[in-house]
Design a protein around this motif. Structure first.
Motif, PDB file in Angstrom:
ATOM      1  N   ALA A  82      45.809  46.322  45.180  1.00 15.94           N
ATOM      2  CA  ALA A  82      45.754  47.732  45.928  1.00 15.94           C
ATOM      3  C   ALA A  82      45.418  47.589  47.454  1.00 15.94           C
ATOM      4  O   ALA A  82      45.960  48.227  48.368  1.00 15.94           O
ATOM      5  N   VAL A  83      44.268  46.716  47.239  1.00 18.74           N
ATOM      6  CA  VAL A  83      43.472  46.362  48.612  1.00 18.74           C
ATOM      7  C   VAL A  83      44.701  45.568  49.487  1.00 18.74           C
ATOM      8  O   VAL A  83      44.940  45.794  50.556  1.00 18.74           O
ATOM      9  N   HIS A  84      45.104  44.553  48.930  1.00 19.02           N
ATOM     10  CA  HIS A  84      46.015  43.486  49.677  1.00 19.02           C
ATOM     11  C   HIS A  84      47.368  44.515  50.116  1.00 19.02           C
ATOM     12  O   HIS A  84      47.939  44.045  50.997  1.00 19.02           O
ATOM     13  N   ARG A  85      47.635  45.109  49.155  1.00 18.40           N
ATOM     14  CA  ARG A  85      49.162  46.207  49.282  1.00 18.40           C
ATOM     15  C   ARG A  85      48.877  46.963  50.714  1.00 18.40           C
ATOM     16  O   ARG A  85      49.694  46.971  51.555  1.00 18.40           O
ATOM     17  N   GLN A  86      47.634  47.475  50.720  1.00 19.60           N
ATOM     18  CA  GLN A  86      47.118  48.211  52.045  1.00 19.60           C
ATOM     19  C   GLN A  86      47.124  47.297  53.162  1.00 19.60           C
ATOM     20  O   GLN A  86      47.436  47.872  54.457  1.00 19.60           O
ATOM     21  N   LEU A  87      46.696  46.152  52.963  1.00 19.70           N
ATOM     22  CA  LEU A  87      46.623  45.172  54.118  1.00 19.70           C
ATOM     23  C   LEU A  87      47.901  44.573  54.532  1.00 19.70           C
ATOM     24  O   LEU A  87      48.312  44.065  55.551  1.00 19.70           O
ATOM     25  N   GLY A  88      48.963  44.906  53.687  1.00 20.82           N
ATOM     26  CA  GLY A  88      50.247  44.405  54.037  1.00 20.82           C
ATOM     27  C   GLY A  88      50.546  42.940  53.635  1.00 20.82           C
ATOM     28  O   GLY A  88      51.469  42.079  54.269  1.00 20.82           O
ATOM     29  N   ASP A  89      49.705  42.378  52.862  1.00 21.24           N
ATOM     30  CA  ASP A  89      49.579  40.881  52.658  1.00 21.24           C
ATOM     31  C   ASP A  89      50.559  40.845  51.278  1.00 21.24           C
ATOM     32  O   ASP A  89      50.125  40.756  50.017  1.00 21.24           O
ATOM     33  N   ALA A  90      51.885  40.689  51.289  1.00 19.12           N
ATOM     34  CA  ALA A  90      52.584  40.550  50.467  1.00 19.12           C
ATOM     35  C   ALA A  90      52.687  39.320  49.408  1.00 19.12           C
ATOM     36  O   ALA A  90      52.706  39.285  48.235  1.00 19.12           O
ATOM     37  N   ALA A  91      52.360  38.150  50.072  1.00 22.05           N
ATOM     38  CA  ALA A  91      52.216  36.872  49.313  1.00 22.05           C
ATOM     39  C   ALA A  91      50.767  37.110  48.685  1.00 22.05           C
ATOM     40  O   ALA A  91      51.007  36.694  47.192  1.00 22.05           O
ATOM     41  N   ARG A  92      49.879  37.628  48.950  1.00 17.03           N
ATOM     42  CA  ARG A  92      48.530  37.673  47.979  1.00 17.03           C
ATOM     43  C   ARG A  92      48.882  38.589  46.955  1.00 17.03           C
ATOM     44  O   ARG A  92      48.573  38.592  45.841  1.00 17.03           O
ATOM     45  N   VAL A  93      49.716  39.913  47.386  1.00 17.23           N
ATOM     46  CA  VAL A  93      49.984  40.729  46.065  1.00 17.23           C
ATOM     47  C   VAL A  93      50.769  40.125  45.151  1.00 17.23           C
ATOM     48  O   VAL A  93      50.544  40.334  44.017  1.00 17.23           O
ATOM     49  N   ALA A  94      51.839  39.414  45.684  1.00 18.59           N
ATOM     50  CA  ALA A  94      52.586  38.599  44.373  1.00 18.59           C
ATOM     51  C   ALA A  94      51.786  37.677  43.615  1.00 18.59           C
ATOM     52  O   ALA A  94      51.922  37.634  42.567  1.00 18.59           O
ATOM     53  N   MET A  95      50.901  36.912  44.381  1.00 23.69           N
ATOM     54  CA  MET A  95      50.032  36.072  43.554  1.00 23.69           C
ATOM     55  C   MET A  95      48.998  36.735  42.701  1.00 23.69           C
ATOM     56  O   MET A  95      49.026  36.364  41.566  1.00 23.69           O
ATOM     57  N   LEU A  96      48.474  37.714  43.049  1.00 26.49           N
ATOM     58  CA  LEU A  96      47.321  38.757  42.210  1.00 26.49           C
ATOM     59  C   LEU A  96      48.315  39.170  41.110  1.00 26.49           C
ATOM     60  O   LEU A  96      47.698  39.160  39.936  1.00 26.49           O
ATOM     61  N   SER A  97      49.528  39.583  41.440  1.00 24.57           N
ATOM     62  CA  SER A  97      50.435  40.432  40.458  1.00 24.57           C
ATOM     63  C   SER A  97      50.671  39.427  39.327  1.00 24.57           C
ATOM     64  O   SER A  97      50.590  39.633  38.102  1.00 24.57           O
ATOM     65  N   ASN A  98      50.967  38.128  39.768  1.00 25.02           N
ATOM     66  CA  ASN A  98      51.234  37.007  38.783  1.00 25.02           C
ATOM     67  C   ASN A  98      50.018  36.744  37.926  1.00 25.02           C
ATOM     68  O   ASN A  98      50.079  36.665  36.575  1.00 25.02           O
ATOM     69  N   LEU A  99      48.888  36.380  38.547  1.00 24.25           N
ATOM     70  CA  LEU A  99      47.690  36.287  37.891  1.00 24.25           C
ATOM     71  C   LEU A  99      47.283  37.328  36.894  1.00 24.25           C
ATOM     72  O   LEU A  99      46.877  37.013  35.778  1.00 24.25           O
ATOM     73  N   PHE A 100      47.557  38.717  37.236  1.00 20.45           N
ATOM     74  CA  PHE A 100      47.216  39.701  36.354  1.00 20.45           C
ATOM     75  C   PHE A 100      48.385  39.731  35.036  1.00 20.45           C
ATOM     76  O   PHE A 100      47.816  40.050  34.018  1.00 20.45           O
ATOM     77  N   GLU A 101      49.544  39.365  35.251  1.00 16.90           N
ATOM     78  CA  GLU A 101      50.281  39.006  34.198  1.00 16.90           C
ATOM     79  C   GLU A 101      49.808  38.041  33.230  1.00 16.90           C
ATOM     80  O   GLU A 101      49.862  38.065  31.941  1.00 16.90           O
ATOM     81  N   ILE A 102      49.261  37.030  33.632  1.00 19.43           N
ATOM     82  CA  ILE A 102      48.898  35.749  33.004  1.00 19.43           C
ATOM     83  C   ILE A 102      47.601  36.415  32.192  1.00 19.43           C
ATOM     84  O   ILE A 102      47.520  36.239  30.938  1.00 19.43           O
ATOM     85  N   ALA A 103      46.779  37.263  32.875  1.00 18.35           N
ATOM     86  CA  ALA A 103      45.414  37.671  32.113  1.00 18.35           C
ATOM     87  C   ALA A 103      45.786  38.714  30.979  1.00 18.35           C
ATOM     88  O   ALA A 103      45.212  38.508  29.815  1.00 18.35           O
ATOM     89  N   LYS A 104      46.906  39.442  31.247  1.00 20.41           N
ATOM     90  CA  LYS A 104      47.482  40.607  30.170  1.00 20.41           C
ATOM     91  C   LYS A 104      47.929  39.753  29.081  1.00 20.41           C
ATOM     92  O   LYS A 104      47.684  40.199  28.160  1.00 20.41           O
ATOM     93  N   ASP A 105      48.806  38.464  29.331  1.00 20.88           N
ATOM     94  CA  ASP A 105      49.275  37.800  28.394  1.00 20.88           C
ATOM     95  C   ASP A 105      48.086  37.201  27.584  1.00 20.88           C
ATOM     96  O   ASP A 105      48.210  37.363  26.151  1.00 20.88           O
ATOM     97  N   CYS A 106      47.123  36.613  28.124  1.00 23.46           N
ATOM     98  CA  CYS A 106      45.930  36.042  27.233  1.00 23.46           C
ATOM     99  C   CYS A 106      45.390  37.188  26.590  1.00 23.46           C
ATOM    100  O   CYS A 106      44.811  36.739  25.397  1.00 23.46           O
ATOM    101  N   LYS A 107      45.180  38.434  27.198  1.00 23.66           N
ATOM    102  CA  LYS A 107      44.614  39.237  26.227  1.00 23.66           C
ATOM    103  C   LYS A 107      45.174  39.821  25.035  1.00 23.66           C
ATOM    104  O   LYS A 107      44.620  40.125  23.980  1.00 23.66           O
TER     105      LYS A 107
END
Length: 189
Positions: free
Chosen positions: A160-185
Motif C-alpha cells: 500500500a505504501v509503495h502504491r501511494q509512492l507510485g513505485d510500480a516495480a516495488r509493488v510488483a516485487m512485494l506482491s510476488n513475495l506476498f504470494e510466495i509467503a502465502k503459498d508457504c503458509k
C-alpha cells in the motif's frame, strides 16, 4: 502526514540494502568478461555524448575498467551485471574510441552465506521454503527475520505504501513475495 512519509521512506530504503549484494571490492576473486555497448551517440563540437550499456559475466560484484580516448573509466556493478551510463568527450564517441576493457569479479558476502540462510529461513518460515529460490527471495527481503505470519502481515502494508509512492516495480516485487509467503503458509497449515 510526517509519520506516513517517514514510514514510506523506511520501507523504501531498508529493504533495498538487504536485497543487494554485499560486495567487498578489496577482495578480488577472479576475472570476468566485460563488455560495453553503445546505445546512442551524438553531440557536436566541442561536446559529444553517448549512452552505453556496461555488462559483466559476473552475476554481481564486479568492476569494469575501460578507456575512452585514452581516459580511464571505472564502473562498479554491485547488484546486477548490467548498467547504463552516460559518457562525455571532446571527439565523437564510437566503438573505436573505447578500448582496454578489463573486468574483475569481487567477493560477495551474501553468496557465501546462502546455504546457512536457506537452512535458517526454512526453520523460521515453518519448513515450507525447501525450494531454494523461494527461500532466497523471502530472505533477501526479510531483513527483520520475521516469522512467516509476520511477513504475511507486513507485505500488504508495504504494498500500500509503495502504491501511494507510485513505485510500480516495488509493488510488483512485494506482491510476488506476498504470494510466495502465502503459498508457504498454505503448505505449513
Amino acid at each position: 502526514m510526517k509519520y506516513l512519509l517517514v514510514s514510506a521512506s523506511l520501507l523504501f530504503v531498508s529493504p533495498t540494502s538487504s536485497l543487494g549484494a554485499e560486495c567487498n571490492f578489496q577482495r578480488p576473486v577472479g576475472a570476468c568478461a566485460g563488455r560495453l555497448e553503445i546505445i546512442t551517440a551524438g553531440g557536436a563540437s566541442p561536446s559529444y555524448t553517448a549512452e552505453v550499456r556496461i555488462s559483466s559475466s559476473a552475476k554481481s560484484c564486479s568492476k569494469v575498467e575501460y578507456y575512452l580516448d585514452a581516459t580511464p573509466h571505472t564502473t562498479l556493478l554491485r547488484n546486477a551485471n548490467t548498467e547504463r551510463e552516460s559518457l562525455f568527450g571532446t571527439k565523437p564517441i564510437s566503438s573505436k574510441s573505447i578500448g582496454g576493457v578489463k573486468c574483475t569479479a569481487y567477493e560477495d558476502a551474501t553468496a557465501n552465506n546462502s546455504r546457512t540462510t536457506t537452512r535458517e529461513s526454512s526453520r523460521r518460515l515453518g519448513g515450507c521454503t525447501r525450494e531454494s529460490e523461494a527461500a532466497r527471495r523471502l530472505d533477501d527481503y526479510n531483513n527483520t527475520n520475521d516469522s512467516l505470519d509476520g511477513l504475511i502481515a507486513f507485505f500488504p502494508k508495504a504494498i500500500a505504501v509503495h502504491r501511494q509512492l507510485g513505485d510500480a516495480a516495488r509493488v510488483a516485487m512485494l506482491s510476488n513475495l506476498f504470494e510466495i509467503a502465502k503459498d508457504c503458509k498454505a503448505k505449513v497449515d
